[in-house]
Write an enzyme that holds these catalytic residues in place. Structure first.
Site, PDB file in Angstrom:
ATOM      1  N   ARG A 117       0.855  -1.194   0.000  1.00 33.87           N
ATOM      2  CA  ARG A 117       0.000   0.000   0.000  1.00 33.87           C
ATOM      3  C   ARG A 117       0.887   1.239   0.000  1.00 33.87           C
ATOM      4  O   ARG A 117       2.095   1.134   0.093  1.00 33.87           O
ATOM      5  CB  ARG A 117      -0.966  -0.012   1.178  1.00 33.87           C
ATOM      6  CG  ARG A 117      -0.238  -0.142   2.470  1.00 33.87           C
ATOM      7  CD  ARG A 117      -1.175  -0.303   3.624  1.00 33.87           C
ATOM      8  NE  ARG A 117      -0.398  -0.802   4.745  1.00 33.87           N
ATOM      9  CZ  ARG A 117      -0.813  -0.849   5.973  1.00 33.87           C
ATOM     10  NH1 ARG A 117      -2.015  -0.469   6.267  1.00 33.87           N
ATOM     11  NH2 ARG A 117      -0.045  -1.302   6.932  1.00 33.87           N
ATOM     12  N   ASN A 155      -3.852   7.234   4.728  1.00 36.18           N
ATOM     13  CA  ASN A 155      -3.426   6.504   5.922  1.00 36.18           C
ATOM     14  C   ASN A 155      -1.918   6.580   6.070  1.00 36.18           C
ATOM     15  O   ASN A 155      -1.188   6.235   5.135  1.00 36.18           O
ATOM     16  CB  ASN A 155      -3.833   5.034   5.829  1.00 36.18           C
ATOM     17  CG  ASN A 155      -3.682   4.303   7.152  1.00 36.18           C
ATOM     18  OD1 ASN A 155      -4.368   4.649   8.110  1.00 36.18           O
ATOM     19  ND2 ASN A 155      -2.776   3.362   7.216  1.00 36.18           N
ATOM     20  N   GLU A 156      -1.474   7.063   7.211  1.00 38.51           N
ATOM     21  CA  GLU A 156      -0.039   7.105   7.518  1.00 38.51           C
ATOM     22  C   GLU A 156       0.776   7.522   6.298  1.00 38.51           C
ATOM     23  O   GLU A 156       1.666   6.779   5.845  1.00 38.51           O
ATOM     24  CB  GLU A 156       0.429   5.758   8.068  1.00 38.51           C
ATOM     25  CG  GLU A 156      -0.150   5.446   9.429  1.00 38.51           C
ATOM     26  CD  GLU A 156       0.470   4.234  10.100  1.00 38.51           C
ATOM     27  OE1 GLU A 156       1.117   3.425   9.417  1.00 38.51           O
ATOM     28  OE2 GLU A 156       0.303   4.094  11.329  1.00 38.51           O
ATOM     29  N   GLU A 314      -4.804   4.920  16.299  1.00 40.97           N
ATOM     30  CA  GLU A 314      -4.537   3.476  16.231  1.00 40.97           C
ATOM     31  C   GLU A 314      -3.581   3.089  17.340  1.00 40.97           C
ATOM     32  O   GLU A 314      -2.633   3.815  17.626  1.00 40.97           O
ATOM     33  CB  GLU A 314      -3.800   3.109  14.931  1.00 40.97           C
ATOM     34  CG  GLU A 314      -4.595   3.110  13.677  1.00 40.97           C
ATOM     35  CD  GLU A 314      -3.710   2.673  12.497  1.00 40.97           C
ATOM     36  OE1 GLU A 314      -2.751   1.905  12.694  1.00 40.97           O
ATOM     37  OE2 GLU A 314      -3.978   3.138  11.390  1.00 40.97           O
ATOM     38  N   TRP A 322       4.269  -7.061  12.859  1.00 39.48           N
ATOM     39  CA  TRP A 322       5.363  -6.611  12.003  1.00 39.48           C
ATOM     40  C   TRP A 322       6.711  -6.601  12.691  1.00 39.48           C
ATOM     41  O   TRP A 322       7.654  -6.004  12.205  1.00 39.48           O
ATOM     42  CB  TRP A 322       5.049  -5.233  11.413  1.00 39.48           C
ATOM     43  CG  TRP A 322       4.345  -4.284  12.344  1.00 39.48           C
ATOM     44  CD1 TRP A 322       3.001  -4.032  12.380  1.00 39.48           C
ATOM     45  CD2 TRP A 322       4.927  -3.468  13.371  1.00 39.48           C
ATOM     46  NE1 TRP A 322       2.711  -3.108  13.361  1.00 39.48           N
ATOM     47  CE2 TRP A 322       3.874  -2.748  13.977  1.00 39.48           C
ATOM     48  CE3 TRP A 322       6.234  -3.277  13.848  1.00 39.48           C
ATOM     49  CZ2 TRP A 322       4.082  -1.851  15.026  1.00 39.48           C
ATOM     50  CZ3 TRP A 322       6.438  -2.381  14.889  1.00 39.48           C
ATOM     51  CH2 TRP A 322       5.367  -1.683  15.464  1.00 39.48           C
ATOM     52  N   GLU A 362      -1.979  -8.864   7.138  1.00 40.32           N
ATOM     53  CA  GLU A 362      -1.981  -8.584   8.578  1.00 40.32           C
ATOM     54  C   GLU A 362      -2.821  -9.595   9.351  1.00 40.32           C
ATOM     55  O   GLU A 362      -3.402  -9.260  10.383  1.00 40.32           O
ATOM     56  CB  GLU A 362      -2.481  -7.158   8.801  1.00 40.32           C
ATOM     57  CG  GLU A 362      -1.555  -6.165   8.114  1.00 40.32           C
ATOM     58  CD  GLU A 362      -1.871  -4.725   8.436  1.00 40.32           C
ATOM     59  OE1 GLU A 362      -1.004  -4.049   9.007  1.00 40.32           O
ATOM     60  OE2 GLU A 362      -2.975  -4.279   8.110  1.00 40.32           O
ATOM     61  N   PHE A 364      -2.143 -11.914  11.295  1.00 37.07           N
ATOM     62  CA  PHE A 364      -1.778 -12.241  12.681  1.00 37.07           C
ATOM     63  C   PHE A 364      -1.600 -11.000  13.553  1.00 37.07           C
ATOM     64  O   PHE A 364      -0.891 -11.019  14.553  1.00 37.07           O
ATOM     65  CB  PHE A 364      -0.546 -13.151  12.712  1.00 37.07           C
ATOM     66  CG  PHE A 364      -0.837 -14.487  12.097  1.00 37.07           C
ATOM     67  CD1 PHE A 364      -1.741 -15.350  12.692  1.00 37.07           C
ATOM     68  CD2 PHE A 364      -0.267 -14.850  10.876  1.00 37.07           C
ATOM     69  CE1 PHE A 364      -2.056 -16.571  12.101  1.00 37.07           C
ATOM     70  CE2 PHE A 364      -0.577 -16.063  10.287  1.00 37.07           C
ATOM     71  CZ  PHE A 364      -1.485 -16.930  10.903  1.00 37.07           C
TER      72      PHE A 364
END
Ligand code: GLA
Length: 672
Positions: A117, A155-156, A314, A322, A362, A364
């Site tokens: 992304r 986002n970010e 968040e 990560w 993502e 996990f």
């Protein structure tokens, strides 16, 4: 620069509670369970649509709104507000297939592949056109819905496309440089391009710092500044469009403020946010993760001059996915972390993400509803937290009082240290700043971590940790601070270069030499594992230097080694009671604590008992105080305090027990 902040009402009526909601990953039958569980947990807002572009726009200008209409409706029916995302962080596969030039290019000229992304070059005007098309479509369709309360831009930004070295970026960089310097002669002077004869005859000859070999540090610093500005420009383009369509809705984007130099320059972005939002994740191993939570909050709050509440957009209910080894949170940690963020100024607790993903990159990562479902430690704690946050509603809008200790933090200084070759290339900026923050945090002192251009009035102590790059104005204001009676503490490798990344001559640390009453002749960096010792028993590693005093008194000298007997830590007393302390060596954390203890009276704080492991925070209005008591320790903590305890609803007459690992918040009226 003056940081202003628009006067923006908060998007939720109580403390915001919820998280990223990605219903597109689930069958609509799960959506009904989602909203029922959200209500059970007390969720009042979700961030929606962050990664939905590919599912909303199925081909250029062709939209599939039906599923999104349904989820927007469902949330509205259940009283859950929407922090609606512009989905530009993740462009659709069809768009990237049509435009293989969009993904960013690394410094070694390898291009990112689709599949992650933020896979787009911020300078690409064609990408901008596509992005603004989906922003307009989403805003026109949903912006007027009553329960759409805020915009979450992309986002970010910078997390994946922080720098792009492609030809489009190169051209944009040249335009940016031309605007900054006007003439190529001025650029040559600022960058010192006589070195290696790199003198530029035209802006056309300038390239981004591509490749792996050593480049001019001034060029690299300007490229970092440019890269931050390009992403800010993207944000501003989205923001302008959103304001055109929905002038009254607040607009934000989620920062990643932690202890490292950020991908983009958040302090310079902050004035463009209606509400400041942050994503914060604790890391493991981290010797003191609770301090990292405090540090990020102390920085977020100080990005505005009026210290207004910010929003924790968040964090994680438990493990992230990560890190090499992803630690699960211990029982109680979820609530403690969340309320610590509130104690440090957040008026919300939002998570990534509502439901842990079954598929995708993502799968996990923890969520508010884990893979095992709601009958779990995590969901029980989420629900308990939801109840706590409802009981904390009176805290909304209150402020963390101004601290007496300020620590300067500047991304440009961090970038300048990280790029290029240095006398010691193992001096991480964030770790240095955190080490000084830790010393005050452990004592329970309130600390602001502020950009160098903020006002220093009101602080008793100003710490300048490893601020390699310093503007003339900062140096001048630090001198004025000492002249007004303040205590200035400067640590190694500060004040070395000017804003162009050129060394300040005449002895280090050039920017602070006069106020400190010292000058350094030569650096003596240490090798890995090598340590030094000072004559007062302090030890340290990584950094020593050959200091001469010129008006300062010596606090500690080197014992042994090539600098035996030379000054290591000095203080210069100024008229009016001001002091300027130079810590020229990389002293260890306990030596820092020792130095601080000898110099500065601890903050008396809101409660008289100082109990190890009990973090005490305060938020206040003109009439009320909220005392946050966060027990990070293994033992129950008992302290003397009176007031109304908000989480248990009990009146505290004279003493309160905060159970080990737990939190309490006492509300009391200020004396009239
Ligand atoms: C970031 C992103 C989220 C998610 C989390 C995982 O903060 O914004 O989308 O990837 O990391 O920790």
């Amino acid at each position: 620069m003056t940081l202003s902040h628009t006067d923006q009402p908060w998007p939720t009526t109580g403390i915001s509670f919820g998280g990223d909601y990605n219903p597109e990953q689930w069958d609509p039958s799960v959506w009904r369970e989602d909203v029922a569980l959200m209500r059970q947990a007390g969720v009042n807002m979700v961030s929606l649509g962050i990664f939905s572009w590919g599912l909303l726009e199925t081909a250029e200008g062709v939209y599939d709104w039906a599923w999104f209409d349904e989820i927007v409706e469902l949330l509205g029916e259940n009283g859950i507000a929407i922090d609606l995302a512009t989905p530009t962080a993740a462009p659709p596969s069809w768009l990237l297939a049509e435009h293989p030039e969009f993904p960013p290019v690394d410094h070694d000229m390898t291009q990112h592949w689709p599949g992650a992304r933020l896979g787009w070059c911020p300078s690409n005007p064609d990408f901008r056109t596509h992005a603004l098309r989906i922003v307009r479509a989403v805003a026109e369709r949903y912006g007027s819905r009553e329960h759409v309360v805020m915009w979450h831009v992309s986002n970010e930004l910078g997390g994946g496309n922080g720098h792009c070295y492609c030809d489009v970026s190169a051209a944009a960089f040249r335009t940016w440089l031309e605007k900054k310097y006007g003439t190529v002669e001025k650029l040559n002077e600022a960058w010192g391009t006589a070195f290696w004869g790199h003198y530029y005859r035209s802006f056309k000859h300038i390239l981004p710092p591509r490749g792996n070999d050593s480049k001019n540090p001034s060029l690299m610093l300007d490229f970092d500044r440019f890269s931050s500005d390009e992403l800010l420009d993207h944000y501003l383009a989205e923001r302008a469009l959103l304001k055109e369509i929905t002038p009254d809705l607040p607009v934000t984007t989620n920062f990643m403020v932690g202890a490292e130099p950020d991908a983009v320059d958040y302090a310079r972005w902050a004035p463009h946010m209606d509400i400041l939002a942050n994503d914060h994740y604790t890391r493991s191993p981290d010797p003191v993760p609770q301090q990292d939570v405090a540090f990020s909050g102390d920085r977020m709050r100080s990005l505005t001059t009026d210290r207004r509440p910010w929003l924790l957009m968040e964090h994680s209910t438990s493990a992230v996915n990560w890190q090499p080894r992803n630690r699960a949170k211990n029982p109680g940690e979820l609530i403690r972390d969340a309320i610590s963020h509130v104690a440090h100024g957040s008026d919300g607790v939002m998570y990534f993400q509502w439901r842990a993903s079954r598929a995708g990159a993502e799968q996990f990562h923890s969520g508010m509803v884990p893979h095992a479902g709601p009958d779990t430690k995590i969901f029980r704690e989420v629900t308990a937290l939801g109840g706590h946050l409802q009981r904390l509603a009176p805290v909304l809008g209150s402020r963390v009082p101004a601290a007496k200790v300020g620590i300067l933090f500047d991304n440009e200084a961090g970038w300048a240290i990280r790029r290029g070759v240095k006398p010691n290339n193992f001096l991480p900026y964030g770790a240095a700043v955190r080490a000084w923050h830790a010393a005050f945090w452990r004592r329970g002192d309130g600390v602001d971590v502020l950009p160098p251009w903020n006002d220093y009035a009101g602080y008793d102590t100003l710490v300048v940790p490893q601020l390699f790059l310093v503007a003339d104005d900062t140096a001048k204001r630090a001198e004025e601070f000492v002249a007004m009676g303040g205590t200035l503490i400067v640590t190694p490798f500060s004040g070395i270069v000017d804003e162009n990344d050129q060394v300040r001559l005449g002895g280090y640390p050039g920017a602070f030499r006069d106020v400190l009453g010292v000058w350094t002749e030569e650096f003596y960096p240490l090798q890995e594992g090598e340590t030094f010792r000072l004559d007062n028993g302090w030890n340290g590693r990584e950094w020593t230097e050959h200091v001469h005093v010129a008006g300062a008194d010596v606090i500690a000298r080197y014992e042994g080694g090539p600098l035996d007997g030379e000054p290591a830590v000095t203080v210069r007393a100024h008229l009016g009671g001001g002091r300027a302390v130079y810590v020229s060596a990389g002293i260890d954390g306990d030596a820092i604590e020792n130095l601080v203890a000898g110099l500065i009276e601890p903050d008396r704080g809101p409660v008289s008992d100082k109990i190890p492991g009990l973090e005490v925070g305060i938020r206040e209005t003109d009439s009320d105080e909220f005392v946050f008591l966060i027990n990070h320790g293994a033992d129950d903590a008992e302290l003397g305090i009176r007031g109304a305890e908000l989480l248990t609803g009990r009146t505290v007459e004279d003493s309160l027990v905060v159970p080990a690992g737990d939190v309490r918040v006492v509300h009391r009226r200020k004396a009239a």
